[in-house]
Design a protein around this motif. Structure first.
Motif, PDB file in Angstrom:
ATOM      1  N   LYS A  36     -30.903  94.807 103.927  1.00 20.55           N
ATOM      2  CA  LYS A  36     -30.676  94.421 105.674  1.00 20.55           C
ATOM      3  C   LYS A  36     -29.402  95.107 106.652  1.00 20.55           C
ATOM      4  O   LYS A  36     -28.399  96.185 105.461  1.00 20.55           O
ATOM      5  CB  LYS A  36     -30.227  93.076 105.034  1.00 20.55           C
ATOM      6  N   GLN A  37     -29.424  95.190 107.413  1.00 20.22           N
ATOM      7  CA  GLN A  37     -28.680  95.910 108.564  1.00 20.22           C
ATOM      8  C   GLN A  37     -27.478  95.223 108.713  1.00 20.22           C
ATOM      9  O   GLN A  37     -27.561  93.679 109.110  1.00 20.22           O
ATOM     10  CB  GLN A  37     -28.986  95.797 109.746  1.00 20.22           C
ATOM     11  N   CYS A  38     -26.602  95.191 108.457  1.00 20.43           N
ATOM     12  CA  CYS A  38     -24.575  94.076 108.669  1.00 20.43           C
ATOM     13  C   CYS A  38     -24.273  94.678 110.260  1.00 20.43           C
ATOM     14  O   CYS A  38     -23.232  93.674 110.290  1.00 20.43           O
ATOM     15  CB  CYS A  38     -24.033  94.632 107.213  1.00 20.43           C
ATOM     16  N   CYS A  39     -24.155  95.962 110.242  1.00 25.86           N
ATOM     17  CA  CYS A  39     -23.453  95.598 111.771  1.00 25.86           C
ATOM     18  C   CYS A  39     -23.933  96.965 112.131  1.00 25.86           C
ATOM     19  O   CYS A  39     -24.420  97.730 111.597  1.00 25.86           O
ATOM     20  CB  CYS A  39     -22.087  95.461 111.367  1.00 25.86           C
TER      21      CYS A  39
ATOM     22  N   ILE B 102     -24.717 104.954 114.710  1.00 24.60           N
ATOM     23  CA  ILE B 102     -24.290 104.238 113.674  1.00 24.60           C
ATOM     24  C   ILE B 102     -23.858 102.631 113.152  1.00 24.60           C
ATOM     25  O   ILE B 102     -23.747 101.608 113.901  1.00 24.60           O
ATOM     26  CB  ILE B 102     -22.272 105.019 113.940  1.00 24.60           C
ATOM     27  N   SER B 103     -24.236 102.983 111.904  1.00 24.93           N
ATOM     28  CA  SER B 103     -24.348 101.155 111.161  1.00 24.93           C
ATOM     29  C   SER B 103     -24.504 101.445 109.599  1.00 24.93           C
ATOM     30  O   SER B 103     -24.481 102.382 109.152  1.00 24.93           O
ATOM     31  CB  SER B 103     -25.880 100.810 111.835  1.00 24.93           C
ATOM     32  N   LEU B 104     -24.164 100.025 109.481  1.00 23.27           N
ATOM     33  CA  LEU B 104     -23.964  99.729 107.321  1.00 23.27           C
ATOM     34  C   LEU B 104     -25.110  98.548 107.467  1.00 23.27           C
ATOM     35  O   LEU B 104     -25.496  98.041 108.048  1.00 23.27           O
ATOM     36  CB  LEU B 104     -22.361  99.290 107.754  1.00 23.27           C
TER      37      LEU B 104
ATOM     38  N   ILE C 267     -24.773  95.631  94.393  1.00 20.18           N
ATOM     39  CA  ILE C 267     -24.522  94.804  95.999  1.00 20.18           C
ATOM     40  C   ILE C 267     -24.099  96.876  95.944  1.00 20.18           C
ATOM     41  O   ILE C 267     -22.794  96.737  96.297  1.00 20.18           O
ATOM     42  CB  ILE C 267     -23.761  94.063  96.309  1.00 20.18           C
ATOM     43  N   LYS C 268     -25.013  97.682  97.613  1.00 19.15           N
ATOM     44  CA  LYS C 268     -24.541  98.644  97.357  1.00 19.15           C
ATOM     45  C   LYS C 268     -24.381  98.745  98.624  1.00 19.15           C
ATOM     46  O   LYS C 268     -25.395  97.750  99.732  1.00 19.15           O
ATOM     47  CB  LYS C 268     -24.975  99.925  96.554  1.00 19.15           C
ATOM     48  N   TYR C 269     -23.641  99.729  99.929  1.00 17.53           N
ATOM     49  CA  TYR C 269     -23.751  99.854 101.082  1.00 17.53           C
ATOM     50  C   TYR C 269     -23.693 101.279 101.626  1.00 17.53           C
ATOM     51  O   TYR C 269     -23.191 102.415 101.191  1.00 17.53           O
ATOM     52  CB  TYR C 269     -22.306  99.452 101.645  1.00 17.53           C
ATOM     53  N   LYS C 270     -24.509 101.776 102.310  1.00 18.75           N
ATOM     54  CA  LYS C 270     -24.880 102.296 103.359  1.00 18.75           C
ATOM     55  C   LYS C 270     -24.708 102.528 104.650  1.00 18.75           C
ATOM     56  O   LYS C 270     -25.179 101.688 105.396  1.00 18.75           O
ATOM     57  CB  LYS C 270     -26.549 103.043 102.622  1.00 18.75           C
ATOM     58  N   LEU C 271     -23.953 104.075 104.418  1.00 15.70           N
ATOM     59  CA  LEU C 271     -23.314 104.319 106.281  1.00 15.70           C
ATOM     60  C   LEU C 271     -24.122 105.509 107.428  1.00 15.70           C
ATOM     61  O   LEU C 271     -24.645 105.834 105.859  1.00 15.70           O
ATOM     62  CB  LEU C 271     -22.003 104.586 106.491  1.00 15.70           C
TER      63      LEU C 271
ATOM     64  N   PRO D 203     -18.041  93.634 109.699  1.00 10.40           N
ATOM     65  CA  PRO D 203     -17.359  91.791 109.978  1.00 10.40           C
ATOM     66  C   PRO D 203     -16.874  91.755 108.697  1.00 10.40           C
ATOM     67  O   PRO D 203     -17.162  92.463 107.474  1.00 10.40           O
ATOM     68  CB  PRO D 203     -18.991  91.928 109.298  1.00 10.40           C
ATOM     69  N   GLY D 204     -16.077  90.686 108.346  1.00 13.62           N
ATOM     70  CA  GLY D 204     -15.066  90.342 107.459  1.00 13.62           C
ATOM     71  C   GLY D 204     -16.012  89.731 106.798  1.00 13.62           C
ATOM     72  O   GLY D 204     -15.246  88.912 105.243  1.00 13.62           O
ATOM     73  N   ASP D 205     -17.194  88.906 107.248  1.00 18.34           N
ATOM     74  CA  ASP D 205     -17.804  87.985 105.600  1.00 18.34           C
ATOM     75  C   ASP D 205     -18.831  88.854 105.276  1.00 18.34           C
ATOM     76  O   ASP D 205     -19.936  87.670 104.343  1.00 18.34           O
ATOM     77  CB  ASP D 205     -18.340  86.354 106.599  1.00 18.34           C
ATOM     78  N   LEU D 206     -18.633  89.937 104.913  1.00 18.84           N
ATOM     79  CA  LEU D 206     -19.307  90.639 103.686  1.00 18.84           C
ATOM     80  C   LEU D 206     -19.285  90.414 102.262  1.00 18.84           C
ATOM     81  O   LEU D 206     -18.409  89.926 101.931  1.00 18.84           O
ATOM     82  CB  LEU D 206     -19.967  92.369 104.244  1.00 18.84           C
ATOM     83  N   ASN D 207     -20.477  90.751 101.741  1.00 18.31           N
ATOM     84  CA  ASN D 207     -20.155  90.359 100.320  1.00 18.31           C
ATOM     85  C   ASN D 207     -19.063  92.061  99.670  1.00 18.31           C
ATOM     86  O   ASN D 207     -20.028  93.310 100.169  1.00 18.31           O
ATOM     87  CB  ASN D 207     -21.785  90.435  99.044  1.00 18.31           C
TER      88      ASN D 207
END
Length: 359
Positions: free
Chosen positions: A238-241, A217-219, A278-282, A264-268
């Protein structure tokens, strides 16, 4: 007392400087987006002077830049959009000479957090930033003198958060000879920076020889940059975690498991603007083995768009404002003589609507 962050000047003056007050390391007061917020600090003059008026101007900018590799700087693509502009004028005619001026400048609640994002490999970057400028009008023998300086003013937006809504994502994993399994994932639709998220999954195997031997599982962060002078856009990923988990025991041909991921707490924060998005995908990935049957390429992959932001959990009783914004000019400490209490204020406010997604 926290260590003071350096104040970065865009335009400097020998006679004016900005200072933090009350032990703060930022000019922002209040939780922007959650309560009434303002910029608060002190202007320090190089000497004791009479002041006719002080004008503050606050601007928000969204910007994207891209230089293709192998190209010259003249081939640079850019996008520039003014998110907001607001000004306030404080009239101080008739006051005594002063060595400093304490200011309080109200902010709109829909401003996004400052951010800088980019990809060195693709030579592209974007940013959201704010500029706070001051013009001090000083009476002279024959004409009024004007002193100016401006600083970069980072902001941090906080959004209210009560509970996590989940989206049920279902489907089937098919190969050429049929369906191997059905799946159901409970995906959190949005979550906060620096939090741990939980994703309940259920997989019902229709082909009993298929097994899951690894779960990832990743973000993933997906950023899109567009530009004024070109229809071309640049997209970066890019993979954040990520987290790797061993599958739970299968009972009655069904795998049930609660996946966890530390964000992580330092993401935008997620952002949808004019030139920067800026989008995020789980993402969930299964590594499969099939006991000699066709399992496709051996991997099952599913991703779902989610919203990531700086959230503050609230109770219903927490609604309201926790900071008071006084529309008049702030007063100096009582023990230090100043005539700011005689000041009158006139205001000019210019607004440019912010087209970003407030989520």
């Amino acid at each position: 007392m926290p260590n003071l962050q350096e104040i970065i000047y865009r335009t400097q003056s020998q006679n004016i400087k900005f200072e933090y007050t009350d032990g703060h390391n930022t000019f922002q007061r209040g939780e922007l987006g959650l309560s009434k917020s303002c910029l608060e600090g002190r202007l320090v003059f190089g000497r004791r002077i009479k002041v006719n008026s002080i004008e503050f101007i606050f601007k928000g900018i969204e910007e994207a830049n891209y230089v293709p590799f192998g190209g010259r700087i003249k081939n640079k693509f850019s996008g520039f959009y003014k998110l907001t502009e607001k000004s306030k004028v404080f009239s101080l005619e008739g006051t005594d000479p002063m060595e400093y001026y304490d200011f309080k400048f109200p902010l709109n609640s829909n401003l996004s957090s400052s951010c800088l994002i980019g990809d060195k490999e693709k030579n592209v970057n974007g940013r959201i930033y704010y500029i706070f400028s001051v013009t001090v009008n000083i009476p002279g023998a024959f004409f009024t003198q004007r002193d100016q300086c401006e600083i970069y003013c980072p902001l941090n937006q906080v959004l209210p958060y009560f509970s996590t809504p989940y989206k049920n994502v279902t489907g089937k994993y098919n190969v050429s000879n049929g369906t191997l399994f059905e799946y159901s994932f409970e995906i959190p639709e949005y979550f906060g920076l620096g939090t741990t998220i939980y994703v309940p999954i259920e997989v019902k195997f229709l082909e009993t020889r298929v097994r899951v031997v690894r779960i990832d599982i990743s973000l993933k962060e997906v950023t899109k940059y567009t530009f004024e002078s070109s229809e071309e856009s640049v997209k970066t990923k890019k993979q954040c975690c990520n987290s790797i988990e061993e599958p739970a025991k299968i009972l009655n041909n069904t795998l049930k498991q609660n996946l966890t991921l530390i964000v992580p707490g330092d993401l935008n924060s997620s952002y949808s603007g004019t030139y920067v998005e800026i989008k995020y995908k789980l993402c969930i990935n299964f590594t499969l083995v099939g006991g000699g049957i066709n399992i496709g390429n051996g991997d099952f992959y599913k991703e779902q768009t989610v919203i990531v932001a700086n959230f503050n959990r609230l109770n219903d009783s927490d609604h309201g404002n926790n900071i008071s914004i006084d529309e008049g000019p702030p007063q100096p400490p009582q023990e230090e003589k100043s005539c700011q209490d005689k000041a009158s204020e006139s205001s000019v406010v210019k607004e440019v609507p912010n087209t970003r997604d407030t989520q």
